[in-house]
Design an enzyme around this catalytic site. Structure first.
Site, mmCIF file in Angstrom:
data_model
loop_
_atom_site.group_PDB
_atom_site.id
_atom_site.type_symbol
_atom_site.label_atom_id
_atom_site.label_comp_id
_atom_site.label_asym_id
_atom_site.label_seq_id
_atom_site.Cartn_x
_atom_site.Cartn_y
_atom_site.Cartn_z
ATOM 1 N N HIS B 50 59.595 4.288 10.822
ATOM 2 C CA HIS B 50 58.991 4.492 9.225
ATOM 3 C C HIS B 50 59.056 4.917 8.363
ATOM 4 C CE1 HIS B 50 56.051 1.853 10.806
ATOM 5 N NE2 HIS B 50 55.685 1.881 12.141
ATOM 6 N N LYS B 252 45.347 -6.147 10.813
ATOM 7 C CA LYS B 252 46.028 -5.382 10.001
ATOM 8 C C LYS B 252 47.431 -5.008 9.803
ATOM 9 C CE LYS B 252 44.660 -0.929 9.856
ATOM 10 N NZ LYS B 252 43.227 0.029 10.114
HETATM 11 C C1 LIG Z 1 51.834 -1.457 18.758
HETATM 12 C C2 LIG Z 1 52.145 -0.587 19.106
HETATM 13 C C3 LIG Z 1 53.621 -0.102 18.276
HETATM 14 C C4 LIG Z 1 54.444 0.858 17.684
HETATM 15 N N1 LIG Z 1 55.508 0.622 16.307
HETATM 16 C C5 LIG Z 1 55.000 1.869 16.040
HETATM 17 C C6 LIG Z 1 56.766 1.978 15.006
HETATM 18 O O1 LIG Z 1 57.460 0.824 14.993
HETATM 19 N N2 LIG Z 1 57.246 3.118 15.335
HETATM 20 C C7 LIG Z 1 56.701 4.422 15.576
HETATM 21 O O2 LIG Z 1 57.386 5.416 14.881
HETATM 22 N N3 LIG Z 1 55.930 4.165 16.168
HETATM 23 C C8 LIG Z 1 55.402 3.116 16.801
HETATM 24 N N4 LIG Z 1 54.252 3.195 17.740
HETATM 25 C C9 LIG Z 1 54.409 4.378 18.100
HETATM 26 C C10 LIG Z 1 55.589 4.782 19.166
HETATM 27 O O3 LIG Z 1 55.449 4.352 19.939
HETATM 28 C C11 LIG Z 1 54.006 6.238 20.101
HETATM 29 O O4 LIG Z 1 54.228 7.327 19.204
HETATM 30 C C12 LIG Z 1 55.151 6.551 20.966
HETATM 31 O O5 LIG Z 1 56.082 5.847 21.869
HETATM 32 C C13 LIG Z 1 54.610 8.149 21.933
HETATM 33 O O6 LIG Z 1 55.244 8.406 22.457
HETATM 34 P P1 LIG Z 1 54.619 9.396 23.487
HETATM 35 O O7 LIG Z 1 56.089 10.174 24.782
HETATM 36 O O8 LIG Z 1 53.745 10.145 23.156
HETATM 37 O O9 LIG Z 1 54.059 8.391 25.310
HETATM 38 P P2 LIG Z 1 54.735 7.904 26.134
HETATM 39 O O10 LIG Z 1 55.636 6.784 26.049
HETATM 40 O O11 LIG Z 1 53.046 6.609 26.914
HETATM 41 O O12 LIG Z 1 54.982 8.841 27.455
HETATM 42 C C14 LIG Z 1 54.056 8.978 28.104
HETATM 43 C C15 LIG Z 1 54.738 9.677 29.474
HETATM 44 O O13 LIG Z 1 53.394 10.364 30.046
HETATM 45 C C16 LIG Z 1 53.629 9.783 31.574
HETATM 46 N N5 LIG Z 1 52.587 10.468 32.162
HETATM 47 C C17 LIG Z 1 51.735 10.031 32.133
HETATM 48 N N6 LIG Z 1 50.562 10.860 32.668
HETATM 49 C C18 LIG Z 1 51.289 11.547 33.672
HETATM 50 C C19 LIG Z 1 50.953 11.986 34.847
HETATM 51 N N7 LIG Z 1 50.140 12.562 34.869
HETATM 52 N N8 LIG Z 1 52.167 12.923 35.454
HETATM 53 C C20 LIG Z 1 53.271 12.819 34.813
HETATM 54 N N9 LIG Z 1 53.183 11.846 34.002
HETATM 55 C C21 LIG Z 1 52.687 10.971 33.099
HETATM 56 C C22 LIG Z 1 53.340 8.117 31.777
HETATM 57 O O14 LIG Z 1 53.804 7.716 32.393
HETATM 58 C C23 LIG Z 1 54.333 7.678 30.057
HETATM 59 O O15 LIG Z 1 55.355 7.457 30.471
HETATM 60 C C24 LIG Z 1 53.803 2.394 18.283
HETATM 61 C C25 LIG Z 1 52.847 1.870 19.422
HETATM 62 C C26 LIG Z 1 52.423 0.886 19.934
HETATM 63 C C27 LIG Z 1 51.537 1.056 20.808
#
Ligand SMILES: Cc1cc2nc3c(=O)[nH]c(=O)nc-3n(C[C@H](O)[C@H](O)[C@H](O)COP(=O)(O)OP(=O)(O)OC[C@H]3O[C@@H](n4cnc5c(N)ncnc54)[C@H](O)[C@@H]3O)c2cc1C
Ligand SMILES: Cc1cc2nc3c(=O)[nH]c(=O)nc-3n(C[C@H](O)[C@H](O)[C@H](O)COP(=O)(O)OP(=O)(O)OC[C@H]3O[C@@H](n4cnc5c(N)ncnc54)[C@H](O)[C@@H]3O)c2cc1C
Ligand code: SF4
Lengths: 425, 499, 122
Positions: B50, B252
């Site tokens: 974005h 939305k």
């Molecule tokens: C529908 C949707 C559309 C989106 N579109 C966009 C977009 O177009 N552009 C953009 O910039 N962002 C977008 N986002 C946001 C983006 O996808 C997320 O912000 C980002 O992927 C978050 O990454 P993360 O690493 O925090 O989470 P995650 O990818 O969920 O990683 C967290 C990890 O922690 C692990 N975990 C959890 N608990 C434990 C534990 N106890 N021990 C070990 N491991 C654990 C999980 O298995 C997981 O792999 C979108 C999100 C959604 C849902």
């Protein structure tokens, strides 16, 4: 890059490719190459270890591998070249074919004519969008067939099959024989899409229920499938609220149809029929590209391999004519039309002045099952050429008929085919 | 086991943090409970970088997204990751009221420093996107939005960290956090205890649970579901830009966008949930997305047929709808990175820098001198399809497996699959292979190549075919070998579906 | 007289066959499309039989299992008895289409034959 030259290249070493190559050889084509992606010839037949093949062509009942072996033996005894483990990657407009394998790397084959015989693939879950989570244990019936029959591996212990296509029915029996509990077959339509004989010998023999007008509304399970929720559907095929039923199972097999594999052909510029999903051809199986022929399941999905073989032989002869320069250009193109009740007709064109073969064999599928119908063939002068009685027609069973050549004249510009209920006389 | 920095979560955020901190002389372990990195939200989203034109620049997520936009191109170049940026977006409207909203959005974008935005009249709109519904009247063009393959990106970040000495432990779940004297001591996992000086909580949807292992917290992460359609590549030409539909009462921020690989992605709705594992797609929601957005914007796109798959992504929404990136309040050595919903994928590199600052501020005797032999890149896996014929031949001559095509839909060779199994962050299951090399991602969805990929995995990993999983844990693909199941004899009838 | 309806599995036509009988004695068979159907109706009414197709383990073959079939149909009741005996078989490679793997399988009087060539690999 290595360069080879052939008179005829056949893509695919399944029953279509094998028969086409053999027939072209018989008709005087000298340098023929079959490219087959798998490490063996025979195509899908090698995993269809059940019997029921060859009744028409060989007048005896064979299994898939046996049927294939007759053609494989003939090819091995001939001077037709075969490259196994060889994937055709691209067909170029200037009659060149790019392939790849371990030994030759990427290589180029020049040819005078090309026969497409790449077969088909199965429809997948995504294509029909079953809602629910994404656990392991969901695969197409054909993938399961390949695991069980080629690798000796069993996908699951409690199986539900979605779709009453023949491969699903065959797998219901195959898995039952291996000790798997096949709990039932779920079919969306109010009729079975597979052959009735397969319902009898694969389901009824083993008390496996077939639930018509049912659908899977949800799949359950996180790592591995744990169950599915099924429901009855109404006439618009929408699930009826309140008819849901939970069925525990660790495997869901999909048998929801086949699609001709035409990525190579489309890229080359072959005109594709939106219904058959195969190239548009005339009775000689020539596509809109004059040096490219198509036969077998790449052209339209056949229910009988015997028909595949016959069709491949037509393509093989036609390719030989082209290579031997024995064939005239298409002289008088006649378009084949059909009415609403018919899904598709192959071939989609015929050449009015091609009189090498005495009859033209047509293949068609109806859209809905019906009884006591008449198949009527007329020309553009509204002249009835054929009027045939058919007791039962079903979408799952191909309808075939022969049109005598002499009925098509140089003035014929189109032929229309219709299927309608018999009028009370 | 012992380390200095322990990162919980192998999503794009955890991987970015590992990548950032691996620049220094630090011992790093990243633990991920799934059997691969990028198995959570980072795998299932809109895959857009974005530009920030429609985000409130005053929020933390707005600031970080805008900051990240400045570095993401260089980062992707270093990591050999495909990024299409700028690509641009068009917000499409049908009503007069949409136009008003677009004008406001444009003002916001200008305030955020986005240049080149403009309103489109109907004619220009349809010239730019000829397949749009002819009834679409208004457009807002914005040039900076990009697209990326989130999986490739996350893997690349993690691989670079591994190349620089970090350790990635898959199938490793943090069960509790050990604390002594108000300072973290390490984590308890299903694979044993790991001591650590600082713990970074990047657990996505579970970041609240992890944070609460340390102290009482004042936030909660609620999943919000979004469902998608993925269309066959043959629809790839139906649009050029990323398309937003102007927000309406029922939907939305729905999008129809091209993907890096040439497919079309369309979605997603927003459904508030309680269950963090609910990845189901539902017929009602899909129907609603299809009618309200997909067919409304691009009437040619079908409901079924060329839909390769449908899937769900779960947004990790915090109570205040903004990112929460802060140190624990009462315990030393704990950094929480929570509530990372959209645009988290975009913001990841800026989040990682912010985390580094927070770690430094903990004053934990960590050696922040830059690594002497630091590698800023990684070698992207060989993709045969991207090589010239001569390059492919050179490769096949050295390693014939590159000449053996396994996946016929995507033309993936055995050599590429072998590579994926032996990379810095290895692929150890069917889906992991699929995501890395796209074998099984094509039209047949692994129908043809599935059995072959399974065979390769079992050989390369030296495990039985029955041990190969679809996606780790107990997701076994197969159940038995032929001739090994007991046969139903005589009257012993198995239970069938009752009609 | 009673009437039993059957479906012929002889070919894809799947003719609906009519057997008129008094108890176990067949009086008349009708509606068959060809001789196979007539034969089938007779057998199906008195002693239903099926060809069994499955696979058998092979040692050192280019495939782990070879497809096989019973050369003739066997009594339907015997299907799982035959399968049980097959599950215990393991044969040496190479084998060829038509090779008899086990004669008189499970005492049915029918031979089990290979339906594919399997090469020996080391
Ligand atoms: C529908 C949707 C559309 C989106 N579109 C966009 C977009 O177009 N552009 C953009 O910039 N962002 C977008 N986002 C946001 C983006 O996808 C997320 O912000 C980002 O992927 C978050 O990454 P993360 O690493 O925090 O989470 P995650 O990818 O969920 O990683 C967290 C990890 O922690 C692990 N975990 C959890 N608990 C434990 C534990 N106890 N021990 C070990 N491991 C654990 C999980 O298995 C997981 O792999 C979108 C999100 C959604 C849902
Ligand atoms: C899973 C499955 C089960 C079936 N079961 C039955 C059945 O029980 N009875 C029945 O009558 N019919 C069955 N069919 C239909 C069956 O495919 C046809 O009867 C028959 O095998 C079609 O022959 P073919 O030669 O057209 O295609 P195939 O047998 O599919 O042969 C096509 C060949 O082309 C090769 N190929 C494809 N693309 C390339 C390329 N780019 N380069 C090189 N080689 C390529 C493939 O590897 C394959 O060997 C089944 C089909 C499938 C998919
Ligand atoms: S009776 Fe003859 S035509 Fe009819 S199904 Fe049987 S074999 Fe086919």
């Amino acid at each position: 890059m290595k360069k080879l030259e052939y008179d005829l290249v056949v893509i695919g070493g399944g029953p279509a490719g094998l028969a086409a190559a053999l027939e072209a050889r018989k008709n005087g084509v000298k340098k023929i190459l079959i490219c087959e992606r798998a490490p063996y010839l025979g195509g899908i037949l090698q995993q269809c270890i059940h019997n029921g093949f060859g009744l028409q062509y060989f007048k005896e009942e064979l299994t898939g591998p046996e049927y294939a072996s007759r053609f494989i033996d003939a090819v091995e005894q001939s001077d037709i070249d075969v490259k196994l483990g060889t994937m055709v990657m691209e067909i170029l407009e200037d009659k060149k074919i790019i392939s790849v394998n371990r030994e030759d790397g990427m290589f180029e084959i020049g040819t005078k004519a090309l026969i497409l015989a790449m077969g088909c693939r199965e429809r997948t879950r995504g294509a029909i969008t079953i809602p629910g989570s994404r656990p392991a244990g969901i695969m197409t019936a054909g993938t399961a067939q390949s695991y069980v029959n080629l690798e000796g591996l069993i996908p699951g212990k409690e199986v539900v099959i979605l779709g009453s296509g023949d491969i699903g029915l065959i797998m219901a029996r195959r898995l039952t024989l291996e000790g798997v509990n096949v709990k039932g077959v779920i079919e969306l339509m109010p009729y079975s899409t597979g052959l009735i004989r397969n319902k009898v010998q694969c389901l009824d023999d083993f008390n496996i229920p077939l639930l018509l007008s049912h659908s899977i509304v949800e799949v359950h399970g996180k790592d591995r499938l744990e169950g599915v929720t099924i429901a009855r559907v109404d006439q618009k095929l929408k699930p009826i609220h309140g008819t849901e039923q939970y069925i525990s199972c660790d495997t869901l097999l999909l048998s929801v149809g086949l699609i001709p594999e035409n990525e190579l052909s489309s890229k080359l510029g072959c005109e594709i029929d939106t219904v058959t999903r195969g190239p548009v051809v005339n009775e000689k199986r020539i596509t809109n590209i004059p040096w490219v022929f198509a036969c077998g399941n790449v052209l339209h999905v056949h229910d009988l391999v015997d028909n595949v073989t016959q069709e491949a032989e037509i393509a093989g002869r036609a390719a030989a004519d082209l290579i031997n320069q024995a064939a005239a250009e298409v002289e008088k193109d006649v378009v084949i039309r059909h009415d609403q009740n018919i899904g598709y007709v192959v071939p989609q064109h015929i050449d009015a002045l091609n009189n090498k073969e005495k009859t033209v064999k047509f293949f068609l599928r109806v859209k809905n099952p019906d009884e006591h119908v008449r198949l009527v063939v007329k020309d553009n002068f509204d002249q009835v050429l054929l009027n045939l009685k058919k007791t039962i027609v079903e979408p799952g069973t191909m309808v075939t008929f022969n049109l005598p050549r002499e009925l098509v004249t140089k003035d014929t510009s189109s032929i229309s085919i219709s299927i309608a209920r018999e009028q009370a006389e | 086991m012992k380390t200095e920095v322990l990162i919980i979560g192998g999503g794009v955020i955890g991987a970015s943090i590992a990548h950032q901190l691996a620049k220094y002389n630090l011992d790093i372990i990243l633990v991920e409970k799934a059997s691969d990195v990028c198995m959570g939200t980072s795998k299932a989203n809109s895959a857009m970088i974005h530009s920030g034109f429609n985000i409130d620049g005053g929020t933390l997520k707005g600031k970080l997204a805008l900051a990240a936009n400045k570095v993401v191109k260089q980062l992707c170049q270093d990591l050999d990751v495909d990024l299409v940026k700028p690509l641009g977006s068009i917000t499409v409207g049908f009503e007069e009221s949409d136009l008003e909203k677009m004008k406001k959005t444009m003002e916001n974008g200008i305030k955020n420093g986005i240049q080149g935005m403009r309103l489109l009249d109907q004619q220009e709109l349809h010239e730019m996107e000829p397949h749009l519904n002819p009834e679409a009247k208004y457009g807002l063009f914005e040039p900076e939005t990009g697209i990326i393959n989130p999986f490739e990106y996350t893997v690349a970040l993690a691989e670079n960290a591994v190349i620089n000495g970090a350790k990635v432990m898959l199938d490793t779940e943090v069960l509790d956090i050990m604390i002594e004297n108000k300072t973290v001591k390490g984590v308890k996992t299903n694979k044993g205890n790991i001591e650590a000086k600082v713990i970074i909580n990047a657990a996505g949807l579970y970041a609240d649970k992890i944070a609460a292992m340390v102290e009482d917290i004042d936030f909660e992460i609620k999943p919000r579901k979004g469902q998608y359609f993925l269309y066959d590549k043959k629809w790839g030409n139906i649009l050029t830009y990323t398309i937003y539909s102007a927000p309406t009462k029922v939907s939305k921020g729905m999008i129809v966008v091209p993907t890096i690989d040439g497919n079309i992605l369309a979605g997603s709705n927003a459904e508030a949930l309680e269950d963090k594992t609910d990845l189901r797609t539902t017929a009602e929601a899909l129907d609603q997305i299809y009618t309200s957005t997909i067919s409304h914007l691009f009437p040619e796109l079908p409901r079924m047929g060329d839909v390769i798959t449908t899937f769900t992504g779960l947004r990790a929404a915090s109570s205040n709808e903004d990112f929460i990136i802060e140190a624990a309040k009462t315990v030393k050595g704990m950094i929480n990175v929570a509530g990372i919903q959209s645009p988290g994928l975009t913001s990841a590199p800026a989040i990682a820098v912010m985390v580094e600052e927070l770690v430094r501020a903990q004053n934990l005797e960590l050696d922040f001198t830059p690594k002497a032999n630091y590698e800023k890149g990684r070698k992207a896996p060989v993709m045969l399809a991207e090589l010239s014929y001569d390059e492919r031949n050179a490769l096949i001559e050295k390693e014939p497996a590159y000449g053996e095509i396994i996946c016929r839909c995507e033309s993936i060779s055995k050599g590429e699959i072998n590579d994926a199994i032996h990379r810095p962050v290895p692929a150890t299951n069917m889906d992991a292979i699929k995501r890395r090399v796209r074998a099984g991602m094509g039209r047949c969805q692994g129908g043809f190549c599935g059995p072959k990929v399974l065979d390769i995995l079992s050989r390369e990993l030296n495990i039985s075919p029955l041990e190969v999983t679809q996606k780790g844990n107990a997701s076994f693909v197969l159940a038995a070998r032929n001739k090994e199941l007991p046969l139903a004899e005589g009257d012993q009838k198995n239970e069938k579906i009752r009609i | 007289m009673e009437v039993t309806k059957l479906v012929c599995i002889g070919c894809p036509n799947g003719c609906g066959l009519t057997v008129e009988h008094s108890g176990k004695t067949i009086e008349k068979i009708s509606d068959y499309g060809c001789k196979i159907g007539l034969e089938y109706a007779k057998n199906e009414f008195t002693e239903p039989k099926r060809i069994i197709t499955t696979t058998v383990r092979v040692k050192a073959g280019d495939l782990p299992f070879v497809p096989v079939k019973t050369k003739d149909p066997v009594n339907k009741e015997k299907i799982f008895v035959v399968m049980k005996e097959i599950s215990e078989l393991e044969i040496e490679s190479p084998v060829h289409v038509g090779d008899v793997i086990r004669s008189n399988i499970a005492g049915t009087g029918v031979d089990l034959v290979c339906t594919r060539n399997i090469k020996k690999v080391s």
